[in-house]
Design a protein around this motif. Sequence first.
Motif, PDB file in Angstrom:
ATOM      1  N   LEU A 416       0.940  -1.383  -0.001  1.00 59.43           N
ATOM      2  CA  LEU A 416      -0.064   0.049   0.089  1.00 59.43           C
ATOM      3  C   LEU A 416       0.917   1.041   0.074  1.00 59.43           C
ATOM      4  O   LEU A 416       0.448   2.244  -0.443  1.00 59.43           O
ATOM      5  N   GLN A 417       2.012   1.290   0.362  1.00 61.11           N
ATOM      6  CA  GLN A 417       3.199   2.436   0.315  1.00 61.11           C
ATOM      7  C   GLN A 417       3.680   2.586  -1.032  1.00 61.11           C
ATOM      8  O   GLN A 417       3.954   3.707  -1.161  1.00 61.11           O
ATOM      9  N   ARG A 419       3.317   3.601  -4.442  1.00 62.40           N
ATOM     10  CA  ARG A 419       2.048   4.058  -5.257  1.00 62.40           C
ATOM     11  C   ARG A 419       2.361   4.109  -6.666  1.00 62.40           C
ATOM     12  O   ARG A 419       1.784   4.296  -7.455  1.00 62.40           O
ATOM     13  N   ILE A 422       1.362   1.467  -9.866  1.00 58.99           N
ATOM     14  CA  ILE A 422       0.219   1.491  -9.328  1.00 58.99           C
ATOM     15  C   ILE A 422      -0.237   0.086  -8.959  1.00 58.99           C
ATOM     16  O   ILE A 422      -1.104  -0.166  -8.174  1.00 58.99           O
ATOM     17  N   PRO A 425      -0.513  -1.291  -4.932  1.00 61.28           N
ATOM     18  CA  PRO A 425      -1.732  -1.289  -4.150  1.00 61.28           C
ATOM     19  C   PRO A 425      -3.024  -1.946  -4.987  1.00 61.28           C
ATOM     20  O   PRO A 425      -4.014  -2.424  -4.312  1.00 61.28           O
ATOM     21  N   ALA A 426      -3.126  -1.805  -6.316  1.00 64.31           N
ATOM     22  CA  ALA A 426      -4.257  -2.297  -6.920  1.00 64.31           C
ATOM     23  C   ALA A 426      -4.536  -3.727  -6.927  1.00 64.31           C
ATOM     24  O   ALA A 426      -5.484  -4.400  -7.186  1.00 64.31           O
ATOM     25  N   LEU A 428      -4.807  -5.263  -4.553  1.00 59.51           N
ATOM     26  CA  LEU A 428      -5.851  -5.833  -3.555  1.00 59.51           C
ATOM     27  C   LEU A 428      -7.437  -5.714  -4.214  1.00 59.51           C
ATOM     28  O   LEU A 428      -8.232  -6.276  -3.868  1.00 59.51           O
ATOM     29  N   ILE A 429      -7.268  -4.866  -5.287  1.00 58.16           N
ATOM     30  CA  ILE A 429      -8.600  -5.034  -6.086  1.00 58.16           C
ATOM     31  C   ILE A 429      -8.630  -6.015  -7.360  1.00 58.16           C
ATOM     32  O   ILE A 429      -9.466  -6.747  -7.453  1.00 58.16           O
TER      33      ILE A 429
ATOM     34  N   ASN B 243      -4.768   6.510 -10.314  1.00 58.09           N
ATOM     35  CA  ASN B 243      -4.059   6.991  -9.123  1.00 58.09           C
ATOM     36  C   ASN B 243      -5.079   7.389  -8.105  1.00 58.09           C
ATOM     37  O   ASN B 243      -5.151   7.071  -7.086  1.00 58.09           O
ATOM     38  N   ILE B 246      -7.458   4.754  -6.785  1.00 56.27           N
ATOM     39  CA  ILE B 246      -6.813   3.989  -5.927  1.00 56.27           C
ATOM     40  C   ILE B 246      -6.541   4.688  -4.557  1.00 56.27           C
ATOM     41  O   ILE B 246      -6.802   4.063  -3.535  1.00 56.27           O
ATOM     42  N   ASN B 247      -5.698   6.035  -4.637  1.00 55.50           N
ATOM     43  CA  ASN B 247      -5.820   6.748  -3.437  1.00 55.50           C
ATOM     44  C   ASN B 247      -6.931   6.754  -2.846  1.00 55.50           C
ATOM     45  O   ASN B 247      -6.931   6.755  -1.643  1.00 55.50           O
ATOM     46  N   VAL B 249      -9.789   4.844  -2.771  1.00 56.27           N
ATOM     47  CA  VAL B 249     -10.166   3.543  -2.125  1.00 56.27           C
ATOM     48  C   VAL B 249      -9.199   2.857  -1.176  1.00 56.27           C
ATOM     49  O   VAL B 249      -9.524   2.410  -0.142  1.00 56.27           O
ATOM     50  N   LEU B 250      -7.991   3.068  -1.658  1.00 59.48           N
ATOM     51  CA  LEU B 250      -6.904   2.214  -0.861  1.00 59.48           C
ATOM     52  C   LEU B 250      -5.797   3.454  -0.582  1.00 59.48           C
ATOM     53  O   LEU B 250      -4.819   3.202  -1.142  1.00 59.48           O
ATOM     54  N   PRO B 251      -5.885   4.534   0.488  1.00 62.89           N
ATOM     55  CA  PRO B 251      -4.980   5.362   0.712  1.00 62.89           C
ATOM     56  C   PRO B 251      -3.768   4.636   1.262  1.00 62.89           C
ATOM     57  O   PRO B 251      -4.040   3.545   1.916  1.00 62.89           O
ATOM     58  N   ALA B 252      -2.527   5.148   1.176  1.00 64.33           N
ATOM     59  CA  ALA B 252      -1.449   4.794   1.817  1.00 64.33           C
ATOM     60  C   ALA B 252      -1.751   4.818   3.381  1.00 64.33           C
ATOM     61  O   ALA B 252      -2.374   5.902   3.890  1.00 64.33           O
TER      62      ALA B 252
END
Lengths: 485, 439
Positions: A416-417, A419, A422, A425-426, A428-429, B243, B246-247, B249-252
């Motif tokens: 998640l850190q 970015r 992308i 984090p993506a 998870l979706i 971005n 995603i930010n 929905v799933l923020p850092a």
Amino acid sequence: MLFTSLQYLVFLPTVFLLYWICPHRLRVPLLLVASYVFYMSWRPIYGLLIAGLTLGNFLLVPLITKATTEKGKKWVVGLIVAANLITLGIFKYATFTITCLKDSLDLVGVAWREPHLHILLPLGISFFVFEFIHYAVEVYRGKPLVKSLIDFSLFASFFPTQIAGPIKRYMDFIPQLSIPAKFKWEYVDQGMNLILMGLFKKLILGDNLALAVEAGFAHPANFGSVDLWLIAYAYAFQIFFDFSGYTDIARGSALLFGYKVPINFNLPYISANVSDFWHRWHISLSTWLRDYLYIPMGGSKCSQWKSYRNLFVTMALGGLWHGAAMHFLIWGAFHGILLVLHKEYQKLCEALGVAKNLVNSKVYHWVSVVVTFHLVVIGWVFFRAEDMNIAGQMLSKMMMAPVDLLHFTASQLNILQIRDPIIFPALLIILPILMISQVVIDWMNDKRFYQSPPWALQVCVMVALMCVLTVFSPDTSPKFIYFQF
Amino acid sequence: MKETEATKNAAAQRLCESTPSELASCAQSSGCPITRLLKGSTAVVALMVFLALNYYIAGKSKDNANNYKLDKSWVGWAVNDFIKSPDRKNVVFLGSSLMLVPLSGNDANYLNKKLDGSKHHHSQYFEDQLKSRTGYSASAYTFALPGEMPSDAYMVTNFLLKDEKQPDVIVYGVGPRDFMDNLLPSPSATDPFRVLSQLGSIDDHASLFLPDWQARLDYELGKVFYFYKDREKITDKLAKLANTGINDVLPAPKGAKPFSIFDRRQLLPAYRPAELEEGEAFFRPETAEDKKRGIFDNLAEYRKRYKELKWDTFLTQMQFFASFLDVAKQRGIHVVVMAMPITDVNRSLLSDRAWGAYMNSVKALAKAKGASYVDLHNSGAFQVTDFMDTVHLSPDGGKKMLDCLVETIRLDSTTLSYLNKGNVEIDTKSLAQRKGNSL
């Protein structure tokens, strides 16, 4: 020549046009020439290897039928299989064998300066050698010989399947060559559809997932246990999209010429057990291993111990077929053990008389799917890791996930850190969507709407795929994973 | 097994209605062939729709033709700053890291502060020295970029150094690598090319930029398919959208250390290797410890670069060098070509033939096109101690280089006349003071 290259974008339509313009008698020779051009564009000298093996097998296999006794036939087929395997061994396993020998000698304190062999693995050798062995064994079993050298050469070198399969059966393929087929738009539509879908799987899904996978497997220490599970899931889908994408392009390309080649995948991640998985994953290889390794060793028609041994050895050798490295062998052996355990589990259930209703229930089925998926994912860690050390690091950390999940917070997720890209984090979706999509496709498979969608929808999907591929295809795409095998 | 049976039946299935020629003749009897084709093939219709869509969107997007996608890289930052800068620059520096490192490294020493590589695009030391020694208050801009080849210098000059942004003088520092880097498959393989080629048409030099048929096809496809040509811009826009999504929905996670490009490079070294974020690459003032460290041995890298001179690469880059000089001349920009110094040990990696070809060609072309030529390599002014590795000058070496350059300009009436022509402000007081002292 890669399916994802501009070379192929020029090569395929050119061969397609020439093929349908040519009279029937010239089509097979044309495809043969095209297949050699395709192969030799990588390293011309290896064209001689495939030509030599083709000629050798074409001339030697008829000797099986000429042998008068069963023992004689066995000897001839044994020699032909051995010759093919030795060729494969020299190119694929010589360095590995020397390294293993050196490591063993080191262990007992013997210093040995091993020779450095500079052998470059010829593309597709594992696949066409298996096709030759299949031909020899089938002729031994009484199937007819191929009379035409050109047909036989094309069987071995047919460019859509030359590099990474699917592994063809000559009784299915050769008869197609003799039919004077006429052009059908259906070939173009179905072929293009498969090619576009294959490119989408490889370039858009597989290559993007590869970024997260590459980082995770190269630096497992930088990620937490849950991250590593997600990365391992990502690899499960990356290898699926990479290889099934390749297979789709291969099947689509073959279809443009009116030829059908076997399917290789059938929604493998909704398998309810490991045995089911191997009926859905790399089908042409698993059936080959069954027909030409497992059954000749005795298959299941022997004592329980021997049948388990056969299963284990088949899977371990299947693992080694993927590459000359210990982690591939371990991966194969892992699946061998899982298959044996599955058989034992089935027996145990029967012996204990576990309620049939429970076993047949949907809940039990989906729990089995989830468990099987996770076992397969653990196997993929062995498969993908550069060596056993990395695999060990990954797995030992992954095993801590249940503990970590007890006091889980989002801040534990390193992905998640990150970015950019992308994809981290993506995941998870994307991963749940990919998993659910297998279930949805399975449900839709027998629906008429899915089997023959409306004309306009087909056009829209193709246009969308063309746009997405044009925009999002990376400038340089990693090679297909199965090219190295 | 199901599929195997299906395959067995495939032979029978292959019997079908018509060949293309039969289709055409049949179409004549049964109506319009296009209608028949449209009804017959979803793939053909899809292809036609795709082409029409490209054509339509290309037409719509003409208004945004100047909307470049300048990414975060050495070249992106340099171009961006240059375009945004309201002032015209009098002197522009071109060259590879051979120029960039001493120019910015020396400025870090001179200003005694660390300089952000993404922002520092001028040479304070040069400006001050030029003013104090010649009296000219000229502004300088550094377009020296890592890996820049003459083909890139040509694009910078052709696409950017024109009209109201046209400088009076270009100082181009060249080294042998610029003309004979064997690791470079073609001029289109450089990172500057990726960005600079968006700024104008390369049609007149397409065969030089894209000698390989696949690269050429790739370029030509870009002309036909809007989606292909502008894929970087479209991807960039969509990535920003993704971005944002995603930010949301799933923020850092709160309190997490931001993940920098530097961190990313540790994880994924091959992913956007040229990307450079603000505050990630600094030129720092040289410390006593740095000076003690001696020169870094980068010969292994240069052995690969010089291995077996590729004459095609050399001749192509020389043609670009000539084109660059031509463009500058046509626009009335004076060029000062500096043959940059390299260490003898690096020079010895090249055969005498290759070295001679490089030195003689650069000198001959510069003279023939009316440029000033300064041979710093054979000037005798540089010792091994002036280098940080076998080719890049140290900050002190950079100072020496700029001193030599300013002195050359001071003595070069042609260069001075171009600075005069460009209405460079002359500080007569400082000039008078300087004239009284010997340099």
